[in-house]
Design a protein around this motif. Structure first.
Motif, PDB file in Angstrom:
ATOM      1  N   VAL A 121       0.852  -1.201   0.000  1.00 36.80           N
ATOM      2  CA  VAL A 121       0.000   0.000   0.000  1.00 36.80           C
ATOM      3  C   VAL A 121       0.886   1.249   0.000  1.00 36.80           C
ATOM      4  CG1 VAL A 121      -1.544   1.382   1.453  1.00 36.80           C
ATOM      5  CG2 VAL A 121      -2.063  -1.011   1.020  1.00 36.80           C
ATOM      6  N   ILE A 122       1.891   1.255   0.847  1.00 36.91           N
ATOM      7  CA  ILE A 122       2.796   2.408   0.935  1.00 36.91           C
ATOM      8  C   ILE A 122       3.513   2.618  -0.395  1.00 36.91           C
ATOM      9  CG2 ILE A 122       4.880   3.300   2.055  1.00 36.91           C
ATOM     10  CD1 ILE A 122       3.853   1.774   4.619  1.00 36.91           C
ATOM     11  N   SER A 123       4.078   1.552  -0.942  1.00 37.70           N
ATOM     12  CA  SER A 123       4.787   1.669  -2.228  1.00 37.70           C
ATOM     13  C   SER A 123       3.849   2.107  -3.342  1.00 37.70           C
ATOM     14  CB  SER A 123       5.434   0.332  -2.601  1.00 37.70           C
ATOM     15  OG  SER A 123       6.480   0.016  -1.727  1.00 37.70           O
ATOM     16  N   GLY A 124       2.645   1.549  -3.377  1.00 36.29           N
ATOM     17  CA  GLY A 124       1.688   1.910  -4.419  1.00 36.29           C
ATOM     18  C   GLY A 124       1.293   3.374  -4.371  1.00 36.29           C
ATOM     19  N   LEU A 125       1.068   3.883  -3.173  1.00 39.29           N
ATOM     20  CA  LEU A 125       0.704   5.299  -3.047  1.00 39.29           C
ATOM     21  C   LEU A 125       1.878   6.211  -3.389  1.00 39.29           C
ATOM     22  CD1 LEU A 125      -1.569   5.135   0.118  1.00 39.29           C
ATOM     23  CD2 LEU A 125      -2.265   5.371  -2.282  1.00 39.29           C
ATOM     24  N   LEU A 126       3.095   5.772  -3.078  1.00 40.50           N
ATOM     25  CA  LEU A 126       4.275   6.544  -3.498  1.00 40.50           C
ATOM     26  C   LEU A 126       4.402   6.563  -5.020  1.00 40.50           C
ATOM     27  CD1 LEU A 126       6.953   5.490  -0.853  1.00 40.50           C
ATOM     28  CD2 LEU A 126       5.988   7.778  -1.204  1.00 40.50           C
ATOM     29  N   ILE A 127       4.064   5.463  -5.674  1.00 39.31           N
ATOM     30  CA  ILE A 127       4.095   5.419  -7.142  1.00 39.31           C
ATOM     31  C   ILE A 127       3.119   6.436  -7.723  1.00 39.31           C
ATOM     32  CG2 ILE A 127       3.515   4.005  -9.158  1.00 39.31           C
ATOM     33  CD1 ILE A 127       4.609   1.591  -7.538  1.00 39.31           C
ATOM     34  N   VAL A 128       1.937   6.532  -7.141  1.00 37.37           N
ATOM     35  CA  VAL A 128       0.948   7.509  -7.622  1.00 37.37           C
ATOM     36  C   VAL A 128       1.491   8.932  -7.457  1.00 37.37           C
ATOM     37  CG1 VAL A 128      -1.380   8.435  -7.264  1.00 37.37           C
ATOM     38  CG2 VAL A 128      -1.001   5.963  -7.217  1.00 37.37           C
ATOM     39  N   LEU A 129       2.123   9.204  -6.305  1.00 42.24           N
ATOM     40  CA  LEU A 129       2.718  10.515  -6.078  1.00 42.24           C
ATOM     41  C   LEU A 129       3.822  10.812  -7.097  1.00 42.24           C
ATOM     42  CD1 LEU A 129       3.136  13.080  -4.310  1.00 42.24           C
ATOM     43  CD2 LEU A 129       4.766  11.725  -2.992  1.00 42.24           C
ATOM     44  N   LEU A 130       4.709   9.848  -7.308  1.00 39.12           N
ATOM     45  CA  LEU A 130       5.795  10.047  -8.272  1.00 39.12           C
ATOM     46  C   LEU A 130       5.254  10.208  -9.693  1.00 39.12           C
ATOM     47  CD1 LEU A 130       8.469   7.523  -6.940  1.00 39.12           C
ATOM     48  CD2 LEU A 130       8.442  10.020  -6.689  1.00 39.12           C
ATOM     49  N   SER A 131       4.178   9.497 -10.017  1.00 39.32           N
ATOM     50  CA  SER A 131       3.565   9.630 -11.344  1.00 39.32           C
ATOM     51  C   SER A 131       3.022  11.040 -11.560  1.00 39.32           C
ATOM     52  CB  SER A 131       2.445   8.607 -11.517  1.00 39.32           C
ATOM     53  OG  SER A 131       2.955   7.305 -11.438  1.00 39.32           O
ATOM     54  N   ALA A 132       2.399  11.583 -10.524  1.00 37.24           N
ATOM     55  CA  ALA A 132       1.899  12.955 -10.627  1.00 37.24           C
ATOM     56  C   ALA A 132       3.053  13.937 -10.819  1.00 37.24           C
ATOM     57  CB  ALA A 132       1.096  13.313  -9.379  1.00 37.24           C
ATOM     58  N   TRP A 133       4.156  13.705 -10.119  1.00 37.97           N
ATOM     59  CA  TRP A 133       5.331  14.561 -10.255  1.00 37.97           C
ATOM     60  C   TRP A 133       5.913  14.441 -11.665  1.00 37.97           C
ATOM     61  CZ3 TRP A 133      10.164  14.061  -6.555  1.00 37.97           C
ATOM     62  CH2 TRP A 133      10.970  15.184  -6.694  1.00 37.97           C
ATOM     63  N   LEU A 134       6.009  13.232 -12.173  1.00 33.85           N
ATOM     64  CA  LEU A 134       6.524  13.040 -13.538  1.00 33.85           C
ATOM     65  C   LEU A 134       5.629  13.711 -14.563  1.00 33.85           C
ATOM     66  CD1 LEU A 134       7.641   9.309 -13.340  1.00 33.85           C
ATOM     67  CD2 LEU A 134       9.131  11.311 -13.529  1.00 33.85           C
ATOM     68  N   ARG A 135       4.333  13.623 -14.370  1.00 39.83           N
ATOM     69  CA  ARG A 135       3.393  14.270 -15.292  1.00 39.83           C
ATOM     70  C   ARG A 135       3.593  15.788 -15.276  1.00 39.83           C
ATOM     71  NH1 ARG A 135       0.044  12.857 -19.426  1.00 39.83           N
ATOM     72  NH2 ARG A 135      -1.909  13.939 -19.303  1.00 39.83           N
ATOM     73  N   TYR A 136       3.803  16.325 -14.073  1.00 39.56           N
ATOM     74  CA  TYR A 136       4.047  17.762 -13.944  1.00 39.56           C
ATOM     75  C   TYR A 136       5.342  18.157 -14.650  1.00 39.56           C
ATOM     76  CZ  TYR A 136       5.361  22.204 -11.882  1.00 39.56           C
ATOM     77  OH  TYR A 136       5.756  23.508 -11.723  1.00 39.56           O
ATOM     78  N   ILE A 137       6.402  17.394 -14.418  1.00 39.46           N
ATOM     79  CA  ILE A 137       7.708  17.694 -15.038  1.00 39.46           C
ATOM     80  C   ILE A 137       7.595  17.644 -16.560  1.00 39.46           C
ATOM     81  CG2 ILE A 137      10.042  16.795 -15.400  1.00 39.46           C
ATOM     82  CD1 ILE A 137       9.998  15.907 -12.450  1.00 39.46           C
ATOM     83  N   SER A 138       6.917  16.629 -17.074  1.00 39.59           N
ATOM     84  CA  SER A 138       6.842  16.481 -18.525  1.00 39.59           C
ATOM     85  C   SER A 138       5.926  17.515 -19.184  1.00 39.59           C
ATOM     86  CB  SER A 138       6.399  15.066 -18.900  1.00 39.59           C
ATOM     87  OG  SER A 138       5.093  14.827 -18.438  1.00 39.59           O
ATOM     88  N   SER A 139       5.067  18.174 -18.403  1.00 45.83           N
ATOM     89  CA  SER A 139       4.180  19.175 -18.979  1.00 45.83           C
ATOM     90  C   SER A 139       4.799  20.577 -18.972  1.00 45.83           C
ATOM     91  CB  SER A 139       2.855  19.208 -18.219  1.00 45.83           C
ATOM     92  OG  SER A 139       3.043  19.717 -16.910  1.00 45.83           O
ATOM     93  N   GLN A 140       5.937  20.735 -18.297  1.00 46.26           N
ATOM     94  CA  GLN A 140       6.599  22.030 -18.234  1.00 46.26           C
ATOM     95  C   GLN A 140       7.355  22.314 -19.526  1.00 46.26           C
ATOM     96  OE1 GLN A 140       6.195  24.211 -15.519  1.00 46.26           O
ATOM     97  NE2 GLN A 140       4.660  22.614 -15.211  1.00 46.26           N
ATOM     98  N   PRO A 141       7.336  23.569 -19.981  1.00 42.44           N
ATOM     99  CA  PRO A 141       8.105  23.891 -21.198  1.00 42.44           C
ATOM    100  C   PRO A 141       9.607  23.733 -20.908  1.00 42.44           C
ATOM    101  CG  PRO A 141       7.043  25.860 -20.291  1.00 42.44           C
ATOM    102  CD  PRO A 141       6.624  24.700 -19.442  1.00 42.44           C
ATOM    103  N   SER A 142      10.315  23.226 -21.916  1.00 39.18           N
ATOM    104  CA  SER A 142      11.753  23.007 -21.709  1.00 39.18           C
ATOM    105  C   SER A 142      12.603  24.201 -21.988  1.00 39.18           C
ATOM    106  CB  SER A 142      12.250  21.871 -22.564  1.00 39.18           C
ATOM    107  OG  SER A 142      11.614  21.761 -23.776  1.00 39.18           O
TER     108      SER A 142
END
Length: 142
Positions: A121-142
């Motif tokens: 459960v802990i690892s799975g919820l951390l994956i969701v958090l990291l996925s949201a962070w990755l989505r944010y990073i990839s949506s930022q202009p380079s």
């Protein structure tokens, strides 16, 4: 047009596979485990084994869906900034942990299932958090 439809299907597959796997683990750990604690030991073991047997095909289907859609998404993503790779690597290590433990908890006669569910459960919820962070990073202009 076809590539857009394939991307939508792969995104849906990724999200629905993740929801099935993590949702099942969350339900088992946070609802089924506490609700079944009042049962006698033999009935508790029988319930856990029956739940594992029913959950096993969902685990395998979810892992398959996540692997297929994840590889597709990784190969078709635009070039991300360097920090993306570090966070992605951590996410993959956690995902491997969730996959391995999900396979183990879906086996009958596992006396450590509750402890394993807690870590997953802990690892799975951390994956969701990291996925949201990755989505944010990839949506930022380079």
């Amino acid at each position: 047009m076809a590539a857009g439809i394939l991307s939508i299907i792969m995104r849906w597959m990724h999200l629905s596979s993740m929801a099935t796997l993590l949702g099942g683990i969350l339900y088992w750990r946070l609802v089924l485990t506490p609700a079944s604690q009042a049962l006698p030991a033999d009935a508790l073991a029988a319930l856990g084994d029956k739940a594992a047997t029913i959950f096993r095909p969902l685990v395998w289907a979810s892992i398959g869906g996540l692997l297929v859609s994840g590889v597709y998404r990784f190969l078709t993503a635009p070039s991300p900034p360097p920090i993306y790779h570090m966070i992605f690597g951590i996410k993959m290590l956690l995902a491997l942990h969730v996959f391995a433990v999900a396979i183990l908890i879906a086996r009958p006669a596992n006396p450590r299932r509750t402890r394993m569910l807690t870590g997953t459960v802990i690892s799975g919820l951390l994956i969701v958090l990291l996925s949201a962070w990755l989505r944010y990073i990839s949506s930022q202009p380079s």
